[in-house]
Design an enzyme around this catalytic site. Structure first.
Site, mmCIF file in Angstrom:
data_model
loop_
_atom_site.group_PDB
_atom_site.id
_atom_site.type_symbol
_atom_site.label_atom_id
_atom_site.label_comp_id
_atom_site.label_asym_id
_atom_site.label_seq_id
_atom_site.Cartn_x
_atom_site.Cartn_y
_atom_site.Cartn_z
ATOM 1 C CD GLU A 37 -3.061 0.988 2.179
ATOM 2 O OE1 GLU A 37 -3.942 1.852 2.180
ATOM 3 O OE2 GLU A 37 -3.018 0.055 2.990
ATOM 4 C CE LYS A 168 1.811 -15.273 16.261
ATOM 5 N NZ LYS A 168 2.609 -16.414 15.818
ATOM 6 C CG ASP A 244 4.697 -14.055 14.329
ATOM 7 O OD1 ASP A 244 3.949 -13.921 13.343
ATOM 8 O OD2 ASP A 244 4.699 -15.071 15.048
ATOM 9 C CG HIS A 339 -5.355 5.554 -1.706
ATOM 10 N ND1 HIS A 339 -4.910 4.274 -1.518
ATOM 11 C CD2 HIS A 339 -5.504 6.090 -0.476
ATOM 12 C CE1 HIS A 339 -4.808 4.031 -0.228
ATOM 13 N NE2 HIS A 339 -5.161 5.121 0.435
#
Length: 353
Positions: A37, A168, A244, A339
């Site tokens: 992005e 997570k 991670d 964008h």
């Protein structure tokens, strides 16, 4: 190189510098972000520019740090589970010795529990030096679990991981009890900087934060979270520094606050579950070593200090991107125009991730 050992190339760019002060670091540094992005780079860069124009820059306060692993044991009944929990709480020094016997850097700093029916969930909390601590905490918890099964009556093995960690996964428990680094970042932006650099006003950012981040997240059923896009900055930073990446699930839970102080903007991002390390898995790659060194996180310091420095830099990076996006969203059409323009015209540097 075979397909099974291929290296993924993710575009990376250094942005900034941004200015940080607080109880961990007083520095100006650029930050690396690896992301597809690409508009994220100039957006974080704009927030970084604002930090240079504020008197103290971004004030980052580390308020807590711990890594957790929960184990699950089964008892005959709830009363037996309760008795076992009381026994465990009374034996903290004994349990600390067990942990010291399996790691040089892990230290048991707390034990909590939850009882459901005849099941006892035990949440161990550790300090883990410069490592994020996943494997260290699991190794120590495995040793603790074996010890408890041998010395506490009425319990049997359930699982080395009982999901009360919580690792997570989006949950409330980590924000309440703590997991990883808890960092609060604050920035006081002069009204002229808000107008000239962010092209908006403090009042408009405050209003949008209430309506979007607070009310919108409430209506959506968010879990201990009220922010626009912490995950974007965290993922880019995690990939660039060998973390991670799955930990952005809980890491992106956090709260954005904004106040209009007579036209000046007080802006704050709180990240209670920021899981980072400067040693361990993922840190042996060449570009990671280079990035960590450039961030000043490879210096000779006491155990844990490099990881704390990395945590506050990560949190400050999140604030830069959060502030810039909210400012853009106060103006109709600005976000989409940026964008379209930036994604059609940018130069990237690929790194192996």
């Amino acid at each position: 190189m075979s397909d099974t050992h291929a290296v993924a190339g993710v575009p990376m760019r250094w942005v900034g510098p941004l200015r940080i002060s607080g109880n961990v670091a007083d520095t100006e540094t650029q930050v690396p972000l690896a992301t597809y992005e690409t508009p994220l780079w100039p957006s974080v860069g704009r927030g970084a520019k604002v930090s240079l124009l504020a008197e103290r820059g971004i004030v980052a306060t580390l308020v807590d740090e711990r890594m957790t692993r929960s184990v699950l044991v089964e008892a005959r009944d709830a009363q037996t589970a309760y008795a076992a929990a009381q026994s465990i709480r009374a034996r903290m020094e004994e349990l600390r010795e067990v942990v010291r016997g399996c790691s040089r850097f892990a230290e048991l700093i707390g034990v909590r529990h939850e009882i459901t029916a005849n099941l006892l969930f035990i949440r161990f909390e550790f300090s883990t030096g410069d490592a994020s601590g996943h494997n260290m905490a699991t190794l120590a918890s495995d040793a603790l679990l074996r010890h408890l099964l041998q010395t506490v009556e009425g319990i049997s093995y359930g699982s080395i991981s009982g999901n009360y960690c919580t690792d997570k996964k989006a949950s409330a428990v980590n924000g309440i009890l703590g997991r990883g680094k808890n960092v609060v970042t604050e920035l006081l932006v002069p009204r002229q900087v808000v107008a000239d650099v962010l092209h908006t006003s403090a009042a408009r950012i405050v209003e949008l934060n209430i309506r979007k981040n607070l009310l919108g997240t409430l209506l959506a059923g968010g879990i201990r979270s009220a922010n626009a896009h912490y995950a974007n900055m965290l993922l880019g930073f995690y990939l660039a520094t060998g973390q991670d990446a799955a930990n952005i699930v809980e890491g992106s839970q956090g709260v954005t606050m904004a106040e209009d102080r007579d036209g000046d903007l007080y802006f704050s991002c709180t990240l209670p579950n920021l899981i980072v390390g400067t040693v361990g898995n993922g840190k042996g790659l060449g570009f990671v070593e280079t990035n960590l060194a450039r961030l000043g996180c490879r210096a000779e310091r006491a155990p844990g200090e490099n990881a704390r420095r990395l945590a506050v830099i990560a949190a400050a990076t999140v604030l830069c991107g959060e502030l810039s996006l909210l400012a853009a969203q106060t103006n109709p059409g600005e976000l989409m125009r940026a964008h379209v323009q930036l994604e059609r015209d940018n130069t990237t540097v690929e790194v192996g991730v």
